[in-house]
Design an enzyme around this catalytic site. Structure first.
Site, PDB file in Angstrom:
ATOM      1  N   GLU A 122       0.863  -1.179   0.000  1.00 47.47           N
ATOM      2  CA  GLU A 122       0.000   0.000   0.000  1.00 47.47           C
ATOM      3  C   GLU A 122       0.906   1.238   0.000  1.00 47.47           C
ATOM      4  O   GLU A 122       1.868   1.258   0.753  1.00 47.47           O
ATOM      5  CB  GLU A 122      -0.903   0.045   1.225  1.00 47.47           C
ATOM      6  CG  GLU A 122      -1.931   1.173   1.126  1.00 47.47           C
ATOM      7  CD  GLU A 122      -2.902   1.242   2.323  1.00 47.47           C
ATOM      8  OE1 GLU A 122      -2.716   0.496   3.300  1.00 47.47           O
ATOM      9  OE2 GLU A 122      -3.803   2.064   2.255  1.00 47.47           O
ATOM     10  N   GLY A 254       2.974   2.380  10.936  1.00 45.24           N
ATOM     11  CA  GLY A 254       2.722   1.560  12.123  1.00 45.24           C
ATOM     12  C   GLY A 254       2.553   0.095  11.756  1.00 45.24           C
ATOM     13  O   GLY A 254       3.242  -0.771  12.298  1.00 45.24           O
ATOM     14  N   ALA A 255       1.629  -0.168  10.838  1.00 46.95           N
ATOM     15  CA  ALA A 255       1.358  -1.548  10.482  1.00 46.95           C
ATOM     16  C   ALA A 255       0.513  -1.589   9.224  1.00 46.95           C
ATOM     17  O   ALA A 255       0.016  -0.556   8.773  1.00 46.95           O
ATOM     18  CB  ALA A 255       0.629  -2.263  11.611  1.00 46.95           C
ATOM     19  N   MET A 256       0.333  -2.799   8.674  1.00 50.83           N
ATOM     20  CA  MET A 256      -0.352  -2.942   7.392  1.00 50.83           C
ATOM     21  C   MET A 256      -1.244  -4.169   7.393  1.00 50.83           C
ATOM     22  O   MET A 256      -0.833  -5.238   7.801  1.00 50.83           O
ATOM     23  CB  MET A 256       0.714  -3.012   6.293  1.00 50.83           C
ATOM     24  CG  MET A 256       0.147  -3.190   4.919  1.00 50.83           C
ATOM     25  SD  MET A 256      -0.889  -1.762   4.444  1.00 50.83           S
ATOM     26  CE  MET A 256      -2.039  -2.546   3.337  1.00 50.83           C
ATOM     27  N   ASN A 258      -2.447  -6.343   5.229  1.00 49.95           N
ATOM     28  CA  ASN A 258      -2.455  -7.346   4.162  1.00 49.95           C
ATOM     29  C   ASN A 258      -3.332  -8.540   4.530  1.00 49.95           C
ATOM     30  O   ASN A 258      -3.299  -9.015   5.653  1.00 49.95           O
ATOM     31  CB  ASN A 258      -1.030  -7.847   3.927  1.00 49.95           C
ATOM     32  CG  ASN A 258      -0.028  -6.732   3.895  1.00 49.95           C
ATOM     33  OD1 ASN A 258      -0.100  -5.859   3.053  1.00 49.95           O
ATOM     34  ND2 ASN A 258       0.887  -6.717   4.864  1.00 49.95           N
ATOM     35  N   GLU A 291      -5.683  -3.012  12.507  1.00 48.31           N
ATOM     36  CA  GLU A 291      -5.324  -3.827  11.335  1.00 48.31           C
ATOM     37  C   GLU A 291      -6.281  -4.999  11.198  1.00 48.31           C
ATOM     38  O   GLU A 291      -6.697  -5.347  10.095  1.00 48.31           O
ATOM     39  CB  GLU A 291      -3.873  -4.313  11.424  1.00 48.31           C
ATOM     40  CG  GLU A 291      -2.821  -3.228  11.610  1.00 48.31           C
ATOM     41  CD  GLU A 291      -2.948  -2.046  10.661  1.00 48.31           C
ATOM     42  OE1 GLU A 291      -3.419  -2.232   9.535  1.00 48.31           O
ATOM     43  OE2 GLU A 291      -2.587  -0.921  11.077  1.00 48.31           O
ATOM     44  N   GLU A 313      -9.980   4.062   6.103  1.00 48.49           N
ATOM     45  CA  GLU A 313      -9.179   4.507   7.256  1.00 48.49           C
ATOM     46  C   GLU A 313     -10.020   5.243   8.294  1.00 48.49           C
ATOM     47  O   GLU A 313      -9.893   4.992   9.495  1.00 48.49           O
ATOM     48  CB  GLU A 313      -7.997   5.358   6.792  1.00 48.49           C
ATOM     49  CG  GLU A 313      -6.972   4.593   5.943  1.00 48.49           C
ATOM     50  CD  GLU A 313      -6.415   3.345   6.610  1.00 48.49           C
ATOM     51  OE1 GLU A 313      -6.601   3.170   7.834  1.00 48.49           O
ATOM     52  OE2 GLU A 313      -5.786   2.535   5.899  1.00 48.49           O
TER      53      GLU A 313
HETATM   54  N1  PHE Z   1      -3.106   0.970   5.798  1.00 50.13           N
HETATM   55  C1  PHE Z   1      -2.244   1.064   6.926  1.00 50.13           C
HETATM   56  C2  PHE Z   1      -3.147   1.285   8.127  1.00 50.13           C
HETATM   57  O1  PHE Z   1      -3.704   2.270   8.364  1.00 50.13           O
HETATM   58  C3  PHE Z   1      -1.286   2.184   6.905  1.00 50.13           C
HETATM   59  C4  PHE Z   1      -0.208   2.093   5.893  1.00 50.13           C
HETATM   60  C5  PHE Z   1      -0.277   2.823   4.748  1.00 50.13           C
HETATM   61  C6  PHE Z   1       0.877   1.285   6.102  1.00 50.13           C
HETATM   62  C7  PHE Z   1       0.727   2.782   3.796  1.00 50.13           C
HETATM   63  C8  PHE Z   1       1.886   1.244   5.200  1.00 50.13           C
HETATM   64  C9  PHE Z   1       1.811   1.992   4.035  1.00 50.13           C
HETATM   65  O2  PHE Z   1      -3.424   0.456   8.851  1.00 50.13           O
HETATM   66 ZN    ZN Z   2      -5.675   1.706   8.591  1.00 57.01          ZN
END
Ligand code: PHE
Ligand code: ZN
Length: 851
Positions: A122, A254-256, A258, A291, A313
């Site tokens: 992302e 912070g985190a992702m 996936n 997440e 988000e």
């Molecule tokens: N989508 C992630 C989140 O909000 C944030 C994120 C965005 C992480 C882009 C990495 C790169 O939980």
């Molecule tokens: Zn998020």
């Protein structure tokens, strides 16, 4: 490479892709510098779309070969992607590319961190892995094969085959490429299980580097609590046989989320009492929940395009804040969120980076993972819920999940489910998504003694900005309650729905003029101007039944006292101090809440208020006023604080729960003040006895501030030298506790420390994030803070554009300051902009900031 002509992307230009992807098979042959990625993708024309241009994104890829239906082809390749002629009917695209994970310092795409392979896709990182229509509205089912000499080989979905140096994964849920993930390395798992509401048994694993096994238990409990909460509160069940989380040390965010394979910054998941503070525990619990919640709000229902980012988000932040409120104290969570909103989102929304919750254009999407999209996006959902009520909110969400499961949706889709369930017209409410700027809400009162009628007249005004030159009135839910002279509530909370620029609301049948408690719970993200007298605020501070507004009354009195000290040199307000002391001693109030009461508005908050009222903020004067006020609080409250400390100090074995952490928050707030008047002994004793990081770090901070921290600092370093996350605290604390004139020098000296690994975003932020938020230090009149940050942004940009660009926001408030400071900042902005190879990320940020 600098783009000669940075491209602006517009929401209004949205076009669906001309092809559908039936399935994707990827094979990775891992190698640090020469990873081979083979793709086999089944395409078919999307007949609903006129344009049949076949363009696949691809960046920093070496194309080895490409075939269509088994026949080699030679596509037209640019540095952004490729095109070629394709058959009219369905066809199979195959390609082999080579990539360099070890050379990838940007931490986007496939990269290496501490010897392991991991991915971050992302928003647009997948195009650095293979050629693909890298856009969220193209969804497909992925099968992934990984070959490499690593004990752990992970990807999304369910495992279908595992062998020596080989693994195959299949994800049955169609997903956009940004949710793809791969991890390979020498990792150990902390494992558990969860049975879902319908009886599905899910394997849970938290993968970490050997040595970090002892920091997994809390994250795992938080994951199980999140899974249960989403079933109980939103009816959302997990949908795969396995859920994996991996901790990596080098991560931009912070985190992702996936699919089935969340990847976390190790700072956002690893926790132990000895190494993590109470705040760390709370944040980790919230991020794990965030997440996990994305599995429905983000993954099962994703975004049509990146302009809709707040769809996932804003909603997911809103959901994680509900979760934290349920796990801990709702009042404390709300107040903390508002402090954060005012500190970060208001600053953004009132400066050159202002943008709507749903922006209409961007150059680099990575620059739009902002407080506005996340936090204001969540506030907008909270307002919607307040307006329609809890039951209608629940019905609308059920419809959202039912109607849009499997979709790449838009804000229009989101609002439509509310319109359809409630019959409301949300046309005006939608302005919250399209207008930038923080609305100002002015309140005046009228009392008609003869009729017993009390009238509130509300006026809203959103200052125009470049992003929104002509703001129109918004729908504002304003929660109001009325209080009698004796402090008893005479009219309980009700929601006034404001839709016009100016509107009056009358409360009848009152015996006496009440005191109005307006904007309870911070029911709308506005700047409130309500001309209450000091006596009225003192009454609210003592009696408001709404915990947010009770705290807010204290905060407003504190702000007024500080502003008087700054502009007139007056002594801290004794009446406010007296009222505050009564609140502190009220044992009926939660300790965590009282700890918040002991806080003061931040330096940046004061600077903003000064600027807003036509004054030029002087960072040194702000600093001195805050110090004088803290000293006065310490003197006035010394015996109360001493008693609080002794009564609430926790002797039981450490637990990161709300109850214990609230007590520690209160005793440590007391300690910080007591050290000012009693000297360093108590802090030293706490430091020496500490068996957990909260106690140790709070004591160290108090010692450093008092100028007695050298010994403890050295001991701390010796004790924690090998712990990366604890050492981040050691780096950060020295900067944040430095005297203003020393902050830049301390930071500079720390960059020469052998453990200052500047390519690690956590370490870089530990030093420079702390410098940028040390208001008086960063804005010191010498300009050293500006120059040092600029030096390091110039150095970091070629290595990691994303983290560099984010840190540029340190300069976003520059126009508020005096001419000398503005000139110094402008010089630094221009110096960074002059770097010959500046990234698209950083140049977009700086040109917006500079204006
Ligand atoms: N989508 C992630 C989140 O909000 C944030 C994120 C965005 C992480 C882009 C990495 C790169 O939980
Ligand atoms: Zn998020």
């Amino acid at each position: 490479m600098r783009d000669a002509t940075p491209q602006t992307i517009y929401l209004s230009d949205y076009q669906p892709f001309g092809f559908l992807v039936d399935e994707v098979a990827l094979t990775f042959d891992l190698d640090p510098h020469k990873t081979r990625v083979r793709s086999r993708i089944a395409f078919r024309r999307n007949l609903a779309v006129e344009s049949a241009e076949f363009f696949l994104h691809g960046e920093q890829l070496t194309l080895i070969s490409a075939q269509i239906d088994g026949k080699p082809i030679t596509p037209e390749v640019t540095d952004r992607g490729l095109t070629c002629d394709v058959p009219d009917g369905p066809f199979i695209w195959e390609a082999e590319v080579e990539i360099d994970p070890k050379g990838n310092t940007a931490l986007e795409g496939l990269y290496m961190s501490g010897g392991m392979y991991c991915t971050q896709c992302e928003a647009e990182g997948f195009r650095k892995i293979t050629y693909y229509p890298d856009r969220p509205d193209v969804m497909s089912v992925f099968t992934v094969t990984i070959n490499g000499p690593h004990p752990v080989l992970l990807s999304n979905g369910n495992p279908v085959a595992q062998g020596q140096n080989h693994a195959e994964w299949h994800d049955p849920w169609p997903k956009p490429a940004y949710l793809f993930a791969l991890v390979a390395g020498d990792l150990v798992a902390h494992s558990d299980r969860f049975s879902t509401m319908s009886g599905r048994e899910v394997d849970l694993n938290l993968y970490v580097r050997p040595g970090d096994e002892g920091k997994c238990a809390f994250g795992m409990e938080a994951l199980k609590a999140s899974m249960k909460w989403d079933e109980d509160v939103y009816g959302r069940e997990y949908d795969l046989d396995i859920f994996n989380i991996v901790a990596v040390d080098d991560f931009n965010m912070g985190a992702m989320e996936n699919k089935g394979l969340n990847i976390f910054n190790s700072a956002a998941v690893l926790a132990s009492p000895e190494t993590s503070t109470d705040d760390n525990f709370e944040r980790i619990e919230a991020i794990i929940a965030h997440e996990y919640f994305h599995n429905w709000t983000g993954n099962r229902i994703t975004c049509r395009d990146w302009f809709q980012l707040c769809l996932k988000e804003g909603l997911t932040v809103y959901r994680d804040s509900q979760f934290t409120s349920d796990m801990r104290s709702p009042a404390v969570k709300r107040i903390s969120d508002v402090i954060d909103l005012r500190g970060r989102q208001f600053a953004e929304d009132q400066g050159p980076l202002a943008h709507p919750v749903r922006p209409e254009s961007f150059q680099e999407i990575n620059n739009f993972y902002t407080a506005t999209i996340y936090e204001k996006g969540a506030e907008v959902i909270g307002m919607l819920k307040t307006l329609v009520g809890d039951d209608a909110y629940a019905k609308a969400l059920d419809l959202y999940f039912e109607r849009h499961d499997g979709d790449a949706a838009t804000i229009e889709d989101w609002l439509k489910v509310f319109e359809d369930t409630t019959g409301r017209d949300l046309t005006q409410f939608k302005r919250w998504y399209s207008q930038a700027g923080t609305p100002r809400l002015a309140v005046t009162e009228a009392w008609d003694a003869g009729k017993g009628a009390f009238t509130l007249t509300l006026t809203q005004h959103t200052p125009p900005s470049t992003a929104t030159p002509k703001p129109e009135p918004l729908v504002l839910p304003i929660t109001v309650g009325l209080i009698g002279e004796d402090g008893a509530e005479v009219v309980p909370s009700r929601v006034l729905e404001m839709t016009e620029a100016k509107q009056s609301f009358t409360f009848d049948g009152l015996d006496a003029r009440p005191v109005a408690s307006v904007l309870r719970g911070f029911s709308a993200p506005v700047v409130l101007a309500h001309d209450l007298s000091k006596q009225e605020r003192l009454l609210l501070l003592a009696h408001d039944s709404d915990p947010f507004n009770r705290w807010e009354a204290g905060r407003t009195l504190a702000r007024q006292s500080l502003l008087a000290t700054i502009t007139e040199g007056s002594a801290p307000d004794a009446e406010w101090l007296g009222a505050l002391q009564a609140v502190l001693s009220d044992e009926a109030l939660e300790p965590a809440y009282r700890a918040l009461m002991l806080g003061l508005p931040s330096h940046a908050d004061l600077a903003n208020t000064l600027y807003d009222t036509g004054n030029t903020p002087d960072p040194a004067a702000i600093h001195d006023a805050v110090e004088a006020t803290r000293d006065a609080m310490a003197q006035a409250f010394a015996s109360t604080l001493s008693g609080l400390y002794d009564r609430h100090v926790v002797n039981a074995p450490y637990q990161p729960n709300a109850e214990q952490s609230g007590k520690r928050a209160l005793t440590n707030a007391a300690l910080a003040l007591l050290t000012r008047v009693q000297g360093p002994e108590r802090a030293q004793a706490q430091y020496d006895q500490a068996d957990n990081m909260t106690q140790q770090l709070s004591a160290l901070a108090a010692l450093l501030r008092a100028g007695h921290g050298d010994k403890a600092l050295a001991e701390f370093e010796a004790q924690w030298r090998d712990d990366r996350l604890v050492m981040d605290k050691w780096f950060g604390l020295q900067v944040s506790q430095a005297a203003p004139e020393q902050a830049a020098e301390v930071a500079q000296k720390l960059t020469q420390h052998t453990n200052f690994n500047w390519k690690n975003p956590n370490r870089f932020r530990a030093v420079f994030g702390s410098l940028a938020t040390h208001h008086a230090g960063f804005h010191h009149e010498s300009g050293k803070g500006y120059a040092l940050l600029a030096d390091w942004l110039i150095k970091l940009d070629p290595v990691n554009p994303q983290t560099t660009a984010r840190m540029c926001s340190a300069f976003q408030t520059w126009r508020r300051y005096d001419a000398a400071r503005q000139e110094m900042i402008q010089t630094q902005l221009d110096r960074i902009l002059a770097s010959p190879t500046l990234s698209r990320d950083t140049s977009e940020m700086l040109s917006r900031i500079r204006g």
